[in-house]
Design a protein around this motif. Structure first.
Motif, mmCIF file in Angstrom:
data_model
loop_
_atom_site.group_PDB
_atom_site.id
_atom_site.type_symbol
_atom_site.label_atom_id
_atom_site.label_comp_id
_atom_site.label_asym_id
_atom_site.label_seq_id
_atom_site.Cartn_x
_atom_site.Cartn_y
_atom_site.Cartn_z
ATOM 1 N N PHE A 42 30.439 32.094 38.501
ATOM 2 C CA PHE A 42 30.934 32.889 39.629
ATOM 3 C C PHE A 42 30.287 32.410 40.928
ATOM 4 O O PHE A 42 30.965 32.160 41.929
ATOM 5 N N GLU B 122 39.760 33.344 37.958
ATOM 6 C CA GLU B 122 40.481 33.771 36.773
ATOM 7 C C GLU B 122 39.792 33.107 35.589
ATOM 8 O O GLU B 122 38.960 32.216 35.751
ATOM 9 N N TYR B 123 40.102 33.569 34.384
ATOM 10 C CA TYR B 123 39.589 32.949 33.163
ATOM 11 C C TYR B 123 40.406 33.486 32.010
ATOM 12 O O TYR B 123 41.214 34.418 32.173
ATOM 13 N N PRO C 129 37.673 38.056 29.082
ATOM 14 C CA PRO C 129 36.404 38.638 29.533
ATOM 15 C C PRO C 129 35.607 39.323 28.435
ATOM 16 O O PRO C 129 34.506 39.813 28.687
ATOM 17 N N LEU D 61 30.505 41.664 34.513
ATOM 18 C CA LEU D 61 31.423 40.763 35.203
ATOM 19 C C LEU D 61 31.727 41.270 36.611
ATOM 20 O O LEU D 61 31.772 40.481 37.572
ATOM 21 N N LYS D 62 31.911 42.560 36.748
ATOM 22 C CA LYS D 62 32.176 43.141 38.061
ATOM 23 C C LYS D 62 31.001 42.901 39.000
ATOM 24 O O LYS D 62 31.201 42.605 40.197
ATOM 25 N N LEU E 273 31.275 39.410 40.317
ATOM 26 C CA LEU E 273 32.323 39.325 41.331
ATOM 27 C C LEU E 273 31.815 39.856 42.670
ATOM 28 O O LEU E 273 31.944 39.195 43.712
ATOM 29 N N GLN F 38 37.257 38.017 44.186
ATOM 30 C CA GLN F 38 38.267 38.873 43.571
ATOM 31 C C GLN F 38 38.595 38.344 42.177
ATOM 32 O O GLN F 38 38.599 37.137 41.954
ATOM 33 N N GLN F 39 38.883 39.258 41.271
ATOM 34 C CA GLN F 39 39.404 38.872 39.965
ATOM 35 C C GLN F 39 40.914 38.747 40.091
ATOM 36 O O GLN F 39 41.603 39.720 40.404
ATOM 37 N N PHE G 8 43.223 37.699 34.014
ATOM 38 C CA PHE G 8 42.698 37.277 32.714
ATOM 39 C C PHE G 8 43.758 37.598 31.669
ATOM 40 O O PHE G 8 44.789 38.193 31.977
ATOM 41 N N LEU H 224 37.454 45.552 36.672
ATOM 42 C CA LEU H 224 37.402 44.283 37.392
ATOM 43 C C LEU H 224 38.316 44.251 38.610
ATOM 44 O O LEU H 224 38.095 43.465 39.527
ATOM 45 N N ASN I 156 41.612 43.453 38.880
ATOM 46 C CA ASN I 156 42.772 42.565 38.953
ATOM 47 C C ASN I 156 44.062 43.351 38.724
ATOM 48 O O ASN I 156 44.091 44.336 37.992
#
Length: 260
Positions: free
Chosen positions: A21, A33-34, A37, A45-46, A49, A55-56, A59, A97, A99
């Motif tokens: 990140f 993106e990935y 998660p 993860l948040k 970010l 931004q996410q 995923f 997240l 998104n």
């Protein structure tokens, strides 16, 4: 001007996943993106970010047993309950997240199952996913994938994906248009972008045929970026490619585009 999201499953593999990140942010990306998660708590993860101003973008929903070769379960007969649970899990992560796009992989063609039967399962599951995601303002995406990278993948063509979305008729069900996959299966990428843009919810890029940086190979990406811009696309463009060497070293294509 197109906005680019780093795909952390393919890029920055010289770093541990959670360190990717910061690496992406340091190179100027503002979104990531990935694939999945689920190996990490959503809160962790948040925090990555937020700490890096990212931004996410996207995923994938859980794909079944990835290690055993499964590549999605949305079209697989007999897996409907598991599919619904997978959507619940994905939406739990997306709420944290932030998104608003979720890719649902179709899966492989099921041996001994007529294609129309498998397609019917696929449509019912996508109807469920779109309905479940609607309340959270999330768009469900389906992606045609070439059978060189994933032999036997159920969904391969852009027109088939667009037809499925029209048949279901959910406003939050769209196509994930990967220029790399489209070029391998069909070609004529710019024409298909023009034809289908109203039904496209996310775009991804990579060089063809080796899936390296989008500065080498069969596709003229500066032309495609201008085409995408002219068509009014407002979403992120996911950089889903495998760097030839170090990720940062290979970002000359991005720096050149951003300086225009």
């Amino acid at each position: 001007m197109p906005r680019f999201a780093a795909n952390l499953s393919m890029m920055y593999n010289e770093h541990a996943f959670l360190d990717r990140f910061a690496a992406a942010a340091n190179d100027g990306f503002r979104a990531v993106e990935y694939l999945f998660p689920y190996d990490f708590p959503a809160g962790e993860l948040k925090s990555r970010l937020d700490a890096n101003g990212l931004q996410q973008a996207l995923f994938n929903a859980p794909p079944g047993d990835w290690a055993a070769g499964e590549r999605g379960i949305a079209s697989l007969p007999g897996r409907e309950d598991e599919f619904r649970r997978s959507i619940d899990t994905a939406l739990d992560y997306a709420r944290v997240l932030g998104n608003d796009k979720l890719h649902v992989m179709a899966g492989l063609a099921a041996p001994g199952v007529p294609r129309e039967q498998q397609r019917a399962v696929y449509l019912r599951n996508l109807e469920y996913a779109a309905r479940a995601a609607q309340g959270d303002g999330i768009t469900v995406l389906i992606e045609p994938i070439n059978t060189r990278d994933i032999p036997g993948f159920f969904l391969n063509r852009q027109d088939d994906a667009q037809a499925i979305c029209r048949e279901i008729g959910a406003s939050n069900l769209k196509v994930q248009f990967d220029c790399y996959h489209c070029q391998i299966v069909e070609g004529d990428v710019a024409t298909k972008l023009r034809r289908d843009m109203a039904g496209i919810g996310h775009i991804q890029i990579a060089g063809v045929p080796e899936r390296h940086e989008p500065d080498i190979g069969e596709l003229n990406y500066p032309y495609l970026f201008e085409t995408i811009d002219a068509l009014g696309y407002q979403g992120w463009i996911g950089c889903e490619y495998r760097p030839r060497a170090g990720t940062t070293h290979g970002l000359g294509w991005l720096r050149a585009w951003l300086q225009r």
